[in-house]
Design an enzyme around this catalytic site. Structure first.
Site, PDB file in Angstrom:
ATOM      1  N   GLY A   4      38.160  29.196  33.932  1.00 52.75           N
ATOM      2  CA  GLY A   4      38.198  30.013  35.144  1.00 52.75           C
ATOM      3  C   GLY A   4      37.226  31.168  35.059  1.00 52.75           C
ATOM      4  O   GLY A   4      36.912  31.660  33.956  1.00 52.75           O
ATOM      5  N   ALA A   5      36.733  31.577  36.208  1.00 53.90           N
ATOM      6  CA  ALA A   5      35.773  32.693  36.250  1.00 53.90           C
ATOM      7  C   ALA A   5      36.013  33.560  37.480  1.00 53.90           C
ATOM      8  O   ALA A   5      35.086  34.157  38.014  1.00 53.90           O
ATOM      9  CB  ALA A   5      34.341  32.150  36.225  1.00 53.90           C
ATOM     10  N   ASP A  46      44.483  45.182  33.573  1.00 54.06           N
ATOM     11  CA  ASP A  46      44.787  43.747  33.471  1.00 54.06           C
ATOM     12  C   ASP A  46      44.448  43.196  32.086  1.00 54.06           C
ATOM     13  O   ASP A  46      45.217  42.405  31.512  1.00 54.06           O
ATOM     14  CB  ASP A  46      44.015  42.954  34.537  1.00 54.06           C
ATOM     15  N   ALA A  71      28.092  28.359  38.458  1.00 56.24           N
ATOM     16  CA  ALA A  71      27.314  29.566  38.773  1.00 56.24           C
ATOM     17  C   ALA A  71      28.184  30.820  38.663  1.00 56.24           C
ATOM     18  O   ALA A  71      27.709  31.893  38.279  1.00 56.24           O
ATOM     19  CB  ALA A  71      26.732  29.451  40.181  1.00 56.24           C
ATOM     20  N   ARG A  72      29.454  30.677  38.996  1.00 56.55           N
ATOM     21  CA  ARG A  72      30.350  31.842  38.922  1.00 56.55           C
ATOM     22  C   ARG A  72      30.579  32.250  37.462  1.00 56.55           C
ATOM     23  O   ARG A  72      30.649  33.436  37.139  1.00 56.55           O
ATOM     24  CB  ARG A  72      31.676  31.472  39.593  1.00 56.55           C
ATOM     25  N   GLY A 126      38.493  36.698  39.464  1.00 61.63           N
ATOM     26  CA  GLY A 126      38.726  38.110  39.168  1.00 61.63           C
ATOM     27  C   GLY A 126      39.546  38.318  37.913  1.00 61.63           C
ATOM     28  O   GLY A 126      39.230  39.187  37.094  1.00 61.63           O
ATOM     29  N   ARG A 141      55.481  42.255  42.310  1.00 59.35           N
ATOM     30  CA  ARG A 141      56.655  42.614  41.511  1.00 59.35           C
ATOM     31  C   ARG A 141      56.555  44.051  40.997  1.00 59.35           C
ATOM     32  O   ARG A 141      57.447  44.519  40.293  1.00 59.35           O
ATOM     33  CB  ARG A 141      56.805  41.646  40.337  1.00 59.35           C
ATOM     34  N   LYS A 182      41.167  44.739  45.162  1.00 61.22           N
ATOM     35  CA  LYS A 182      40.809  45.225  43.822  1.00 61.22           C
ATOM     36  C   LYS A 182      39.347  45.679  43.701  1.00 61.22           C
ATOM     37  O   LYS A 182      39.068  46.675  43.057  1.00 61.22           O
ATOM     38  CB  LYS A 182      41.122  44.151  42.778  1.00 61.22           C
ATOM     39  N   THR A 206      46.393  45.587  44.594  1.00 66.81           N
ATOM     40  CA  THR A 206      46.444  44.161  44.323  1.00 66.81           C
ATOM     41  C   THR A 206      45.651  43.433  45.406  1.00 66.81           C
ATOM     42  O   THR A 206      44.987  44.059  46.240  1.00 66.81           O
ATOM     43  CB  THR A 206      47.919  43.691  44.201  1.00 66.81           C
TER      44      THR A 206
END
Ligand code: NAP
Length: 277
Positions: A132-133, A106, A160-161, A135, A20, A70, A66
């Site tokens: 969440g982990a 961001d 682990a992330r 980007g 967008r 990134k 994007t």
């Protein structure tokens, strides 16, 4: 106003049709009556380096990057801001005399959206729960810590992330198991969904928010659909909610200001245009 003789910026992505950014920057260029243009630059991963260097060769003032570029864009850049290095990814480029500088807005967009949509919200009001982990979570976590969050509970399906993210950013991050997510909402002042759960076409979001404290603020960075299952669950629980579209719009502000020379405003007309796209 035409782009001729004005600054030109663009977004590198693959695919880029979903972006967008051309709509957002085009809206602001028209609204402020500025010369300039912002274009979509479909860039396959194998062409990223050529396209990246081409920005300078073609006289672009900068642009956005994007998915899926990134991290690679940060590595290609001649210089990077501390926040881009910290997040480990770029979403914004500035062409300067000495080369291309990578930045990441961001986290700025995330915090500014909360400040605009929930006046009085403070990152230091109490613990934050981040689901969440990936980007985007990395930018959100860094921005919450920078804004003064004193306890951040980080939960990811792949633990682990989350541990890698906590290790990379440092600070008061407590990694918990995915199975502990519902309980971790207890006593949190800010709840953030940074997973893709609930996004159109992705798996549904079905974590119960029954333990969330009344008075907490819940925000989802997924914005398609606008009313995600996470937002709906939070509303049912009586929490204040902020949708993710504003993050997308606010993250565009620093780029527009740098490339086109005006501080743009996120208003209802822009939101409506972005929603209609
Ligand atoms: P990403 O790097 O692919 O990360 C995806 C995250 O979702 C990971 O934490 C992943 O967990 C989790 N996840 C995926 N499927 C899951 C499932 N079935 N159960 C539990 N967890 C699951 O993606 P991203 O770039 O961070 O983006 C995440 C979302 O944010 C996307 O929907 C994107 O559109 C949105 N976003 C919005 C903005 C904005 O401006 N509003 C900006 C950026 C991104 P694992 O690590 O276990 O795989």
């Amino acid at each position: 106003m035409s782009g001729l003789n004005g600054p030109v910026a663009g977004v590198l992505g693959w695919p880029v049709t979903h972006s967008r950014s051309p709509l957002v920057h085009g809206h602001w260029l028209r609204r402020y009556g500025l010369r300039g243009a912002y274009v979509a630059l479909p860039t396959r991963p194998e062409s990223l380096e050529t396209a990246f260097r081409g920005l300078q060769a073609l006289g672009f003032v900068g642009g956005n990057v994007t998915i899926p570029h990134k991290e690679a864009a940060l590595a290609l850049a001649d210089a990077a801001t501390p926040r881009a290095r910290r997040i480990g990814a770029a979403n914004m480029l500035l062409v300067r005399d000495g080369g291309i500088e990578a930045d990441n807005s961001d986290g700025f967009g995330f915090i500014e959206n909360l400040r605009a949509a929930a006046p009085g919200w403070r990152a230091d009001a109490g613990p934050a729960l981040v689901l969440g982990a990936g980007g985007a979570a990395r930018a959100v976590v860094a921005s919450l810590l920078d804004a003064g969050c004193g306890e951040l509970r980080l939960v990811n399906r792949t633990r682990a992330r989350a541990e890698a993210l906590a290790e990379a950013l440092g600070g008061p991050i407590r990694v918990l198991d995915w199975g502990e997510a519902a309980a971790a909402a207890g006593g949190a002042a800010t709840l953030v969904n940074c997973t893709s759960l609930g996004m159109a076409g992705a798996a549904p979001f079905d974590l119960p928010l029954d333990d969330a404290a009344p008075g907490a603020l819940a925000t989802d960075i997924v914005y398609a659909p606008l009313r995600t299952p996470f937002i709906v669950a939070a509303e049912r629980r009586g929490l204040a909610t902020v949708d993710g579209l504003g993050m997308l719009l606010h993250q565009a502000r620093p780029g527009f200001a740098a490339w086109f020379g005006a501080e743009p405003e996120v208003d209802e007309a822009l939101r409506a245009a972005a929603l209609a796209a």
